[in-house]
Design a protein around this motif. Structure first.
Motif, PDB file in Angstrom:
ATOM      1  N   ALA A 137       8.439  11.244   2.862  1.00  0.00           N
ATOM      2  CA  ALA A 137       7.820  11.004   4.165  1.00  0.00           C
ATOM      3  C   ALA A 137       8.754  10.237   5.088  1.00  0.00           C
ATOM      4  N   VAL A 138       8.691  10.555   6.367  1.00  0.00           N
ATOM      5  CA  VAL A 138       9.462   9.797   7.367  1.00  0.00           C
ATOM      6  C   VAL A 138       8.790   9.945   8.739  1.00  0.00           C
ATOM      7  N   ALA A 139       8.770   8.864   9.484  1.00  0.00           N
ATOM      8  CA  ALA A 139       8.245   8.964  10.850  1.00  0.00           C
ATOM      9  C   ALA A 139       9.409   9.232  11.789  1.00  0.00           C
ATOM     10  N   CYS A 140       9.136   9.911  12.903  1.00  0.00           N
ATOM     11  CA  CYS A 140      10.195  10.096  13.907  1.00  0.00           C
ATOM     12  C   CYS A 140       9.635   9.764  15.283  1.00  0.00           C
ATOM     13  N   GLU A 141      10.553   9.688  16.247  1.00  0.00           N
ATOM     14  CA  GLU A 141      10.121   9.383  17.619  1.00  0.00           C
ATOM     15  C   GLU A 141       9.204  10.491  18.126  1.00  0.00           C
ATOM     16  N   SER A 142       8.251  10.117  18.980  1.00  0.00           N
ATOM     17  CA  SER A 142       7.324  11.126  19.528  1.00  0.00           C
ATOM     18  C   SER A 142       8.033  11.988  20.550  1.00  0.00           C
ATOM     19  N   GLN A 189       0.198   8.074  18.694  1.00  0.00           N
ATOM     20  CA  GLN A 189       0.600   7.626  20.034  1.00  0.00           C
ATOM     21  C   GLN A 189       2.049   7.142  20.049  1.00  0.00           C
ATOM     22  N   HIS A 190       2.449   6.405  19.006  1.00  0.00           N
ATOM     23  CA  HIS A 190       3.731   5.710  19.042  1.00  0.00           C
ATOM     24  C   HIS A 190       4.815   6.390  18.216  1.00  0.00           C
ATOM     25  N   ARG A 191       4.461   7.399  17.415  1.00  0.00           N
ATOM     26  CA  ARG A 191       5.447   8.075  16.582  1.00  0.00           C
ATOM     27  C   ARG A 191       4.827   9.353  16.042  1.00  0.00           C
ATOM     28  N   THR A 192       5.668  10.185  15.419  1.00  0.00           N
ATOM     29  CA  THR A 192       5.140  11.375  14.757  1.00  0.00           C
ATOM     30  C   THR A 192       5.374  11.211  13.259  1.00  0.00           C
ATOM     31  N   GLY A 193       4.316  11.383  12.482  1.00  0.00           N
ATOM     32  CA  GLY A 193       4.453  11.305  11.026  1.00  0.00           C
ATOM     33  C   GLY A 193       4.888  12.656  10.482  1.00  0.00           C
ATOM     34  N   ASN A 194       5.816  12.637   9.535  1.00  0.00           N
ATOM     35  CA  ASN A 194       6.303  13.887   8.939  1.00  0.00           C
ATOM     36  C   ASN A 194       6.459  13.687   7.446  1.00  0.00           C
ATOM     37  N   GLY A 195       6.358  14.757   6.715  1.00  0.00           N
ATOM     38  CA  GLY A 195       6.614  14.671   5.279  1.00  0.00           C
ATOM     39  C   GLY A 195       6.741  16.049   4.680  1.00  0.00           C
ATOM     40  N   MET A 196       7.495  16.118   3.587  1.00  0.00           N
ATOM     41  CA  MET A 196       7.599  17.357   2.803  1.00  0.00           C
ATOM     42  C   MET A 196       6.782  17.151   1.550  1.00  0.00           C
ATOM     43  N   VAL A 197       5.991  18.130   1.200  1.00  0.00           N
ATOM     44  CA  VAL A 197       5.259  18.123  -0.066  1.00  0.00           C
ATOM     45  C   VAL A 197       5.847  19.255  -0.888  1.00  0.00           C
ATOM     46  N   TYR A 198       6.269  18.977  -2.116  1.00  0.00           N
ATOM     47  CA  TYR A 198       6.996  20.004  -2.876  1.00  0.00           C
ATOM     48  C   TYR A 198       6.837  19.792  -4.367  1.00  0.00           C
ATOM     49  N   ILE A 250       0.859  -1.199   0.000  1.00  0.00           N
ATOM     50  CA  ILE A 250       0.000   0.000   0.000  1.00  0.00           C
ATOM     51  C   ILE A 250       0.888   1.239   0.000  1.00  0.00           C
ATOM     52  N   ILE A 251       0.282   2.396  -0.218  1.00  0.00           N
ATOM     53  CA  ILE A 251       1.088   3.628  -0.307  1.00  0.00           C
ATOM     54  C   ILE A 251       1.707   3.979   1.055  1.00  0.00           C
ATOM     55  N   GLY A 252       0.997   3.639   2.127  1.00  0.00           N
ATOM     56  CA  GLY A 252       1.594   3.749   3.468  1.00  0.00           C
ATOM     57  C   GLY A 252       1.752   5.156   4.011  1.00  0.00           C
ATOM     58  N   VAL A 253       1.027   6.129   3.471  1.00  0.00           N
ATOM     59  CA  VAL A 253       0.958   7.464   4.087  1.00  0.00           C
ATOM     60  C   VAL A 253      -0.527   7.813   4.220  1.00  0.00           C
ATOM     61  N   GLY A 254      -0.822   8.896   4.949  1.00  0.00           N
ATOM     62  CA  GLY A 254      -2.224   9.284   5.119  1.00  0.00           C
ATOM     63  C   GLY A 254      -2.609   9.073   6.556  1.00  0.00           C
ATOM     64  N   GLU A 255      -2.347  10.061   7.377  1.00  0.00           N
ATOM     65  CA  GLU A 255      -2.525   9.868   8.815  1.00  0.00           C
ATOM     66  C   GLU A 255      -3.470  10.885   9.439  1.00  0.00           C
ATOM     67  N   ALA A 256      -3.838  11.903   8.664  1.00  0.00           N
ATOM     68  CA  ALA A 256      -4.690  12.947   9.246  1.00  0.00           C
ATOM     69  C   ALA A 256      -6.064  12.887   8.599  1.00  0.00           C
ATOM     70  N   THR A 257      -7.089  13.024   9.422  1.00  0.00           N
ATOM     71  CA  THR A 257      -8.463  12.931   8.902  1.00  0.00           C
ATOM     72  C   THR A 257      -9.237  14.191   9.269  1.00  0.00           C
ATOM     73  N   ILE A 258     -10.491  14.210   8.860  1.00  0.00           N
ATOM     74  CA  ILE A 258     -11.382  15.314   9.229  1.00  0.00           C
ATOM     75  C   ILE A 258     -12.619  14.731   9.927  1.00  0.00           C
ATOM     76  N   PRO A 259     -13.425  15.565  10.608  1.00  0.00           N
ATOM     77  CA  PRO A 259     -14.443  15.014  11.509  1.00  0.00           C
ATOM     78  C   PRO A 259     -15.415  13.980  10.930  1.00  0.00           C
ATOM     79  N   PRO A 260     -15.829  14.040   9.648  1.00  0.00           N
ATOM     80  CA  PRO A 260     -16.844  13.061   9.226  1.00  0.00           C
ATOM     81  C   PRO A 260     -16.431  11.596   9.363  1.00  0.00           C
ATOM     82  N   LEU A 261     -15.130  11.293   9.497  1.00  0.00           N
ATOM     83  CA  LEU A 261     -14.730   9.883   9.653  1.00  0.00           C
ATOM     84  C   LEU A 261     -15.428   9.244  10.862  1.00  0.00           C
ATOM     85  N   ILE A 262     -15.746  10.084  11.839  1.00  0.00           N
ATOM     86  CA  ILE A 262     -16.431   9.576  13.039  1.00  0.00           C
ATOM     87  C   ILE A 262     -17.776   8.947  12.644  1.00  0.00           C
TER      88      ILE A 262
END
Ligand code: FAD
Length: 503
Positions: free
Chosen positions: A247-252, A276-285, A45-57
């Motif tokens: 994209a790269v994850a780092c320690e929280s 909870q277990h890490r911070t997701g980071n990425g540059m979009v350019y 899978i593409i393996g990115v995509g960590e932020a959502t908006i309220p309707p997911l609830i």
């Protein structure tokens, strides 16, 4: 009609799109449909995509997923909005906070009162009146239906989560509801000679899987909708110039912030998403303005913890598939288009496409009229979100790089220009049908990036300057006092986790 009854649905792809589709179809239609999902472990899978908006609830509610279970299984945290740093001018920041701002008045938005106050030199920040913003900046969260005393709407929230874990969770959910999973790579398809509809897909091991309706969740490659049906793609990269991400994850690090950060750099922007277990980071350019090496360096220089893996480059083209539904193929997820992750809209587009498909499900056969209506709604939805994202780029006031200057000077779609002109002249903003973002969302980006209306609604003149000052002061104080009492976000997550049985 393309074929007779639709009894057999084949989903190609097992990323977020594939498993969300399988779950809702299985939950809604039960044993009346045979659902098969094909995914390839080799392709992954593409393996990115960590932020959502309220309707997911609402999506999770529809599936009957307990929020605490969801938080545990996907290592989720709370998201109250997105903080945009350096998007207006260098050093400035504002938030697109979810939920309401201020007290609503009949026939006149609260923002008009704020504009009147600004013209009267009363010193109020627009976000003084956002319970979401005030809680976010205190790293606070707890469910809150109303702001007491003023009876204002409470906190609106979404999640940051690990989408890979969500897909795994939904796989279990779907398999428990009789979705058949097949591991293998689709290498060919057979089509009907007269209609051109897909009859079956052929796997690398020779297995043939037939269906009445195919859902293409194969990701950016658009295996069925594009490679085999040649549907076509509308390229929006002249408005949304980014074509790469790294994209790269780092320690929280502490504290666990309940909001996404979007930090603009020279030729793009960087996301920061705390889980909870890490911070997701990425540059979009844009690769026209920045090399992969420079993007990687900028990203690594701006992490707030130790990187947990080697950064990974992803290429994309912003735009949308010309038809999301073509013959007996419906494309959902990245196969249907991509608008870049600035406002976390991709997973939402997956959700709304599935809901649309469920509402229009062609049980008795595929009708051109229904297909056409589905495509009309998808197009409108994509275009409205596109305009909202372009707005962020267009309204920058930076002069320190060619990238930002070119974004300022670009011609934007007429629909967006019209919205900007109406707001500038009058402070008015309207939410059109099928439009995702609320008036308050638009107001925050306009105001946050320096587009301040020249005028306001005369309803605001019903209050003298002193009455206005008293009103705004009291609303600001109630919101601040309420936010002061909201518990810490990290504690809230721990409370959710400890409320679940241990096993
Ligand atoms: P994928 O995850 O790529 O899944 C494709 C599936 O198809 C896989 O299972 C693969 O094995 C299968 N497949 C492909 N070809 C074949 C074949 N021939 N045979 C069998 N199986 C096959 N969205 C958000 O909402 N929020 C965000 O914060 C966000 N950030 C993003 C950041 C970046 C840089 C990018 C590029 C996207 C981001 N997105 C975000 C979008 C999000 O990642 C996607 O919407 C989401 O992951 C859905 O992807 P998908 O399921 O469509 O595709």
């Amino acid at each position: 009609m393309l074929n007779n009854k639709v009894n057999n649905v084949v989903i190609v792809g097992g990323g977020t799109a594939g498993w969300m589709t399988a779950s809702l179809l299985a939950k809604t239609f039960g044993s009346t449909l045979n659902i098969t999902l094909i995914e390839s472990d080799d392709i992954g899978i593409i393996g990115v995509g960590e932020a959502t908006i309220p309707p997911l609830i609402h999506f999770n509610d529809e599936l009957g997923i307990d929020p605490a279970v969801f938080i545990k299984e996907t290592k989720a945290t709370i998201k109250l909005g997105i903080e945009f740093q350096n998007w207006g001018e260098l050093g400035e920041s504002y938030m697109h906070a979810f939920g309401d701002i201020g007290k609503s008045f009949p026939l006149c938005d609260f923002s008009h009162f704020w504009v009147k106050a600004k013209q009267a030199n009363l010193d109020f920040n627009f976000w003084d009146f956002s319970i979401n913003y005030q809680s976010a900046k205190r790293n606070a969260f707890a469910p809150l239906d109303k702001v007491p005393a003023l009876n204002l709407p409470g906190i609106a929230f979404a999640f940051h989560f690990d989408a890979g874990l969500y897909a795994k969770f939904l796989r279990k959910y779907s398999e428990a509801r009789n979705v058949k999973r097949v591991e293998g790579k689709v290498v060919n398809v057979n089509k009907c000679a007269t209609t051109g509809a897909i009859q079956n897909v052929v796997l690398e091991n020779g297995e043939i899987i037939s269906g009445d309706l195919f859902v293409d969740c194969s990701g950016i490659r658009g295996l069925l909708i594009e490679k085999h049906l040649n549907t076509g793609y509308e390229d929006w990269s002249h408005w949304l110039p980014a074509d790469s991400a790294i994209a790269v994850a780092c320690e929280s690090v502490e504290p666990l912030t309940p909001y996404t950060k979007s930090i603009a750099h020279d030729s793009g922007w960087q996301w920061r998403i705390p889980l909870q277990h890490r911070t997701g980071n990425g540059m979009v350019y844009s690769s026209k303005y920045m090399t992969d090496e420079a993007a990687k360096q900028t990203l690594l220089d701006n992490l707030d913890g130790k990187p947990l893996a080697e950064p990974r480059v992803i290429r994309f083209k912003t735009g949308r598939r010309l038809k999301q539904w073509n013959k007996n193929v419906v494309s959902i997820g990245l196969s249907s288009g991509f608008l870049e992750p600035l406002e976390s809209t991709s997973i939402h587009l997956i959700q709304s496409s599935i809901v649309r498909l469920v509402k229009m499900f062609p049980h008795n056969g595929i009708s051109e009229h229904v297909e056409c209506e589905y495509n009309r709604q998808s197009k409108t939805e994509f275009e409205k979100i596109r305009d909202f994202i372009i707005l962020h780029y267009k309204l920058n006031r930076r002069t320190d790089s060619q990238f930002w200057l070119d974004c300022q000077n670009m011609e934007v779609p007429y629909s967006l220009k019209h919205k900007m002109d109406v707001f500038k002249e009058s402070g008015l903003v309207f939410r059109e049908s099928e439009e995702l973002f609320t008036k308050i969302a638009w107001q925050q980006v306009f105001i946050g990036q320096g587009l301040i209306p020249d005028d306001y609604h005369r309803r605001a003149d019903q209050l003298s300057n002193q009455e206005l000052k008293d009103l705004l002061t009291s609303v600001k104080e109630v919101i601040a006092k309420t936010a002061d009492k909201i518990p810490n976000h990290g504690d809230y997550i721990q409370t959710c986790l400890s409320s679940l049985p241990k096993h």
